[in-house]
Design an enzyme around this catalytic site. Structure first.
Site, PDB file in Angstrom:
ATOM      1  N   LEU A  44       0.853  -1.183   0.000  1.00 18.08           N
ATOM      2  CA  LEU A  44       0.000   0.000   0.000  1.00 18.08           C
ATOM      3  C   LEU A  44       0.889   1.233   0.000  1.00 18.08           C
ATOM      4  CD1 LEU A  44      -2.985  -0.456   2.518  1.00 18.08           C
ATOM      5  CD2 LEU A  44      -3.135   0.077   0.089  1.00 18.08           C
ATOM      6  N   ASP A  45       0.536   2.238  -0.805  1.00 19.47           N
ATOM      7  CA  ASP A  45       1.276   3.495  -0.792  1.00 19.47           C
ATOM      8  C   ASP A  45       1.205   4.128   0.596  1.00 19.47           C
ATOM      9  OD1 ASP A  45       1.947   3.311  -3.453  1.00 19.47           O
ATOM     10  OD2 ASP A  45       0.256   4.516  -4.158  1.00 19.47           O
ATOM     11  N   PRO A  46       2.205   4.939   0.967  1.00 24.12           N
ATOM     12  CA  PRO A  46       2.197   5.567   2.299  1.00 24.12           C
ATOM     13  C   PRO A  46       0.921   6.348   2.595  1.00 24.12           C
ATOM     14  CG  PRO A  46       4.355   5.810   1.298  1.00 24.12           C
ATOM     15  CD  PRO A  46       3.462   5.198   0.243  1.00 24.12           C
ATOM     16  N   ALA A  48      -2.083   5.811   1.604  1.00 26.47           N
ATOM     17  CA  ALA A  48      -3.273   4.960   1.702  1.00 26.47           C
ATOM     18  C   ALA A  48      -3.409   4.320   3.075  1.00 26.47           C
ATOM     19  CB  ALA A  48      -3.226   3.880   0.632  1.00 26.47           C
ATOM     20  N   ARG A 188      -4.179   5.542  -8.416  1.00 22.48           N
ATOM     21  CA  ARG A 188      -3.631   6.855  -8.781  1.00 22.48           C
ATOM     22  C   ARG A 188      -3.691   7.067 -10.293  1.00 22.48           C
ATOM     23  NH1 ARG A 188       2.218   7.113  -7.368  1.00 22.48           N
ATOM     24  NH2 ARG A 188       2.218   4.858  -7.037  1.00 22.48           N
TER      25      ARG A 188
END
Length: 301
Positions: A44-46, A48, A188
């Site tokens: 997971l992206d930071p 999120a 994104r």
């Protein structure tokens, strides 16, 4: 006398907080569980939040075999501004009045990005281009292209459209969306492409993952909750829920434990990983069918 600490092994479903990388969560869990044997499935992206699947101790053997191919998200897309990273973490690279964009146009744009599509991942991502992470190339100002790749967006729905004004005074629209998609899909990039198709640009401002494969948000725990009480899904339960189950008798269990490649029933042909259990319900191994026999993927018994 010092009390001996026993680390339970199993899957841990974490509700990741914003601002943490997936590796940050693994590092935190190593402290909570008091073991180095912690890994994660998926990233997971930071920015999120939401479901992140961790394996502790023996459950790390399961991670590479879990079928986490479908994921669900709730998010917010801002139309009217683009950023370097296609999300709110990056600097703004362009602004354009989005107040005239209609619901009908948004629906048409969403339809174009639904189903089986070709998607170009965000440039600031972990994808390697000629051996170098694309985010490193992007941060060094390098011009490069990432090839489009096939993804499946099985559901892309807009629940609300809100008028807003960006910090620079630009009229923008904030869309509350839900997405169900295949592994490897960049939300994104969906935000970027929706905005581009509508002629105003777009980026993702919030994202929450609500499901990964069979693991849902209602079964997840925050790091603070896990610090108070470490809740794990035992390895046998996790394997039984994630893979087809093959029960063997005591004789075949002994043969399997001794490295013998058992004949597999035809029903398991072509299904991928299969969890093998002994008569007492103990997880013995993960195997897959290969030329009619059980090829071990991971051994637990």
């Amino acid at each position: 006398m010092t009390e001996k600490h026993t680390t339970p092994d199993g899957l841990v479903i974490v509700d990741k907080p914003s601002g943490f990388t997936s590796h940050d969560v693994v590092a935190k869990m190593r402290g909570i569980a008091r073991t180095r044997r912690v890994g994660h499935a998926g990233t997971l992206d930071p920015m999120a939040t939401g479901v992140l699947v961790l394996g502790v101790e023996r459950a790390t053997k399961l991670l590479g075999h879990l079928a986490l191919t479908e994921k669900e998200y709730l998010g917010t897309i801002r139309l009217g501004q683009t950023t370097l990273t296609d999300d709110a973490e990056g600097e703004i690279t362009g602004s354009r009045d989005a107040s005239k964009v209609t619901w009908e146009a948004i629906d048409a744009g969403v339809a174009e990005l639904s189903g089986d599509i070709m998607q170009v991942p965000s440039k600031v991502s972990a994808i390697k281009i000629k051996g170098v992470r694309s985010y490193k190339r992007a941060r060094e100002g390098e011009e490069f292209e990432i090839p489009a790749r096939p993804v499946t967006v099985s559901s892309f729905a807009v629940y609300d459209v809100r008028d807003a004004v960006a910090d620079d005074g630009t009229p923008v629209l904030d869309l509350v969306v839900s997405v169900t998609c295949s592994s490897g899909t960049y939300i994104r990039a969906l935000a970027r492409d929706l905005g581009a198709g509508l002629g105003v640009g777009g980026h993702l401002t919030a994202l929450r993952r609500t499901r990964v494969g069979p693991y849902k948000l209602d079964g997840a725990r925050t790091l603070d909750q896990l610090q108070q009480e470490l809740t794990v899904m035992p390895v046998a339960d996790a394997a039984g829920a994630a893979f087809p189950r093959w029960g063997v008798d005591a004789r075949r269990a002994r043969l399997l434990a001794n490295g013998v490649r058992l004949e597999m029933p035809e029903e398991y042909t072509g299904v991928g990983a299969v969890a093998v259990f002994d008569p007492e319900g103990r997880l013995l191994a993960l195997v897959e069918e290969h030329k009619g026999k059980a090829k071990s993927l991971a051994v637990f018994g």
